[in-house]
Design an enzyme around this catalytic site. Structure first.
Site, PDB file in Angstrom:
ATOM      1  CE  LYS A  95      -4.430  -1.590   1.565  1.00  0.00           C
ATOM      2  NZ  LYS A  95      -4.241  -3.027   1.907  1.00  0.00           N
ATOM      3  CD  GLU A 117     -11.524   5.249   2.016  1.00  0.00           C
ATOM      4  OE1 GLU A 117     -11.640   6.417   1.604  1.00  0.00           O
ATOM      5  OE2 GLU A 117     -11.008   4.334   1.365  1.00  0.00           O
ATOM      6  CB  SER A 390      -0.043  -8.251  -1.032  1.00  0.00           C
ATOM      7  OG  SER A 390      -0.870  -9.064  -0.213  1.00  0.00           O
TER       8      SER A 390
HETATM    9  C1  LIG Z   1      -5.125  -4.042   1.578  1.00  0.00           C
HETATM   10  C2  LIG Z   1      -4.406  -5.292   1.330  1.00  0.00           C
HETATM   11  C3  LIG Z   1      -4.777  -6.175   0.269  1.00  0.00           C
HETATM   12  C4  LIG Z   1      -5.983  -5.954  -0.581  1.00  0.00           C
HETATM   13  O1  LIG Z   1      -5.942  -4.828  -1.403  1.00  0.00           O
HETATM   14  P1  LIG Z   1      -5.660  -4.920  -2.961  1.00  0.00           P
HETATM   15  O2  LIG Z   1      -6.001  -3.565  -3.447  1.00  0.00           O
HETATM   16  O3  LIG Z   1      -6.536  -5.982  -3.532  1.00  0.00           O
HETATM   17  O4  LIG Z   1      -4.231  -5.252  -3.142  1.00  0.00           O
HETATM   18  C5  LIG Z   1      -4.007  -7.301   0.051  1.00  0.00           C
HETATM   19  N1  LIG Z   1      -2.942  -7.592   0.815  1.00  0.00           N
HETATM   20  C6  LIG Z   1      -2.558  -6.787   1.839  1.00  0.00           C
HETATM   21  C7  LIG Z   1      -1.376  -7.171   2.647  1.00  0.00           C
HETATM   22  C8  LIG Z   1      -3.272  -5.629   2.133  1.00  0.00           C
HETATM   23  O5  LIG Z   1      -2.886  -4.839   3.156  1.00  0.00           O
END
Ligand SMILES: *Cc1c(COP(=O)(O)O)cnc(C)c1O
Length: 404
Positions: A95, A117, A390
């Site tokens: 993010k 938000e 992610s």
């Molecule tokens: C917020 C988040 C997601 C989901 O958001 P996407 O926009 O689909 O990437 C996935 N993995 C993590 C670690 C997150 O913090």
């Protein structure tokens, strides 16, 4: 091997095929047009990209490694598995890539205040950190129910200098926080930038967020070519709004031989309200149809009479009724396959990765790992997989401890 030409989407109206667009009240048209103009200029300006690269490198920790997961590969006795380690980034997930890009864009537009938000708080923490780094003031809207559940993240945002404003209306969760943030933006648009956290919302947001996340796939492409001397056969990523997935996929969309899999939240069942699978309907998940939510036309989980449905997932980041319009278009064209993994499978996959590779993934990312564990035995030993990790699982210890 040079990168194949990326898809020329969205079109000038922000459309991905029939999806996307700009479905907003009159008061938001001018601010969105201003944002679109400012972004087009920034994109063409090398000094903007240079500044962003510097922040990516020195503040966020890019490039992230592409790690060969040798023990998981041996254990599953299937394809060669590589992990794109976005979990190693500052604040714990991908993010920060988007927050940095939009923070710089806000500075460029002369806006000194950021509005955002947050649901679980991950986007809020990334945004608060970026605002502090860039000297911007920051207001984060959060449902009071979510604030109660995520007390540590509320504290972290405040420590970073952000003002966290509780929203006490409706279900006191993410969608109520979004409504309050929009109200604030309409009132303070001259001084404030609304920093949206995924590839959602009205045009140009889905494109802007994708462009700031596509670094994931650009790096991974170079790294896998160096490691294997060829492109991967499969890409795996979890899909909430879809920003980490499109971030990985984008650089490979022109490579017809690279198969892509998006993994949504299968939750605890296939009936409406029990899951957050918007694009995996072929597998029997109920309730997904195209409609308009928060400014964009896309697949949504809704009741028979068109009310937005509640959703469920063990991971807050995947627990959302809508999905990015570009994913809706990629699904409809069959370019990307979408499937879902359930709560229990995700928790189990997180444990497996922890024990075998020494990495506790975020529960969101664990959905992609779960699907890989399911499919790996049927894949060839000479096949190559890149999976986007992610985020890290530190934020999920309480939930994990309840399950384990
Ligand atoms: C917020 C988040 C997601 C989901 O958001 P996407 O926009 O689909 O990437 C996935 N993995 C993590 C670690 C997150 O913090």
């Amino acid at each position: 091997m040079t990168s194949a030409a990326p898809q020329s989407v969205p079109d000038s109206r922000g459309r991905y095929g029939p999806f996307g667009g700009r479905y907003v009240p009159e008061t938001l048209v001018a601010p969105l047009e201003e944002l679109e103009r400012a972004y087009a200029e920034a994109r063409a300006d090398q000094s903007f990209q240079k500044e962003l690269d510097d922040l990516f490198h020195n503040f966020a920790g890019r490039p992230t490694p592409l790690q060969f997961a040798s023990r998981l590969t041996a254990q599953l006795a299937g394809p060669r598995i590589y992990l794109k380690r976005e979990d190693l980034l500052h604040t714990g997930a991908h993010k920060i890539n988007n927050a940095l890009g939009q923070g710089l864009l806000a500075l460029r537009m002369g806006k000194k205040r950021i509005i955002a938000e947050t649901g679980a708080g991950q986007h809020g923490v990334a945004t608060a950190a970026v605002a502090a780094r860039l000297g911007l003031s920051c207001t984060i809207y959060m449902g009071t129910e979510d604030m109660e559940r995520q007390r540590l993240n509320v504290f972290r945002m405040r420590l970073l200098g952000a003002e966290v404003t509780g929203v006490d209306s409706g279900s006191r969760t993410l969608k109520d926080a979004i409504n309050e943030a929009m109200r604030d933006w309409v009132t303070n648009v001259r001084t404030s930038h609304y920093l949206l956290g995924s590839v959602l919302g009205a045009h140009p947001y889905p494109q802007i967020v994708r462009d700031f996340q596509k670094i994931i796939g650009e790096e991974a492409r170079e790294q896998i070519l160096r490691a294997e001397g060829r492109l991967p056969d499969h890409l795996f990523a979890c899909v909430g709004g879809g920003s980490n997935a499109i971030g990985l996929f984008h650089a490979f969309l022109g490579d017809a031989k690279v198969k892509m899999l998006g993994v949504e939240a299968g939750g605890r069942g296939k009936s409406l309200g029990e899951h957050a699978a918007r694009l995996a309907a072929a597998e029997g998940f109920a309730g997904a149809r195209p409609g308009v939510l928060q400014g964009t036309y896309t697949y949504l989980l809704q009741t028979a009479d068109g009310q937005i449905s509640t959703t469920h997932s063990v991971s807050a980041g995947l627990d959302y009724p809508g999905v990015g319009p570009e994913h809706a278009w990629l699904a409809e064209r069959g370019r990307v396959e979408y499937t879902a993994a359930g709560d229990g499978e995700a928790v189990e996959a997180a444990r497996t990765l922890a024990r075998i590779e020494g990495i506790v993934p975020a529960l969101e990312s664990a959905h992609a790992v779960a699907e890989l564990i399911r499919r790996a035995p049927k894949m060839g030993k000479d096949e190559v997989v890149v999976l986007n990790l992610s985020g890290r699982g530190d934020k999920d210890m309480e939930i994990l401890s309840r399950y384990v």
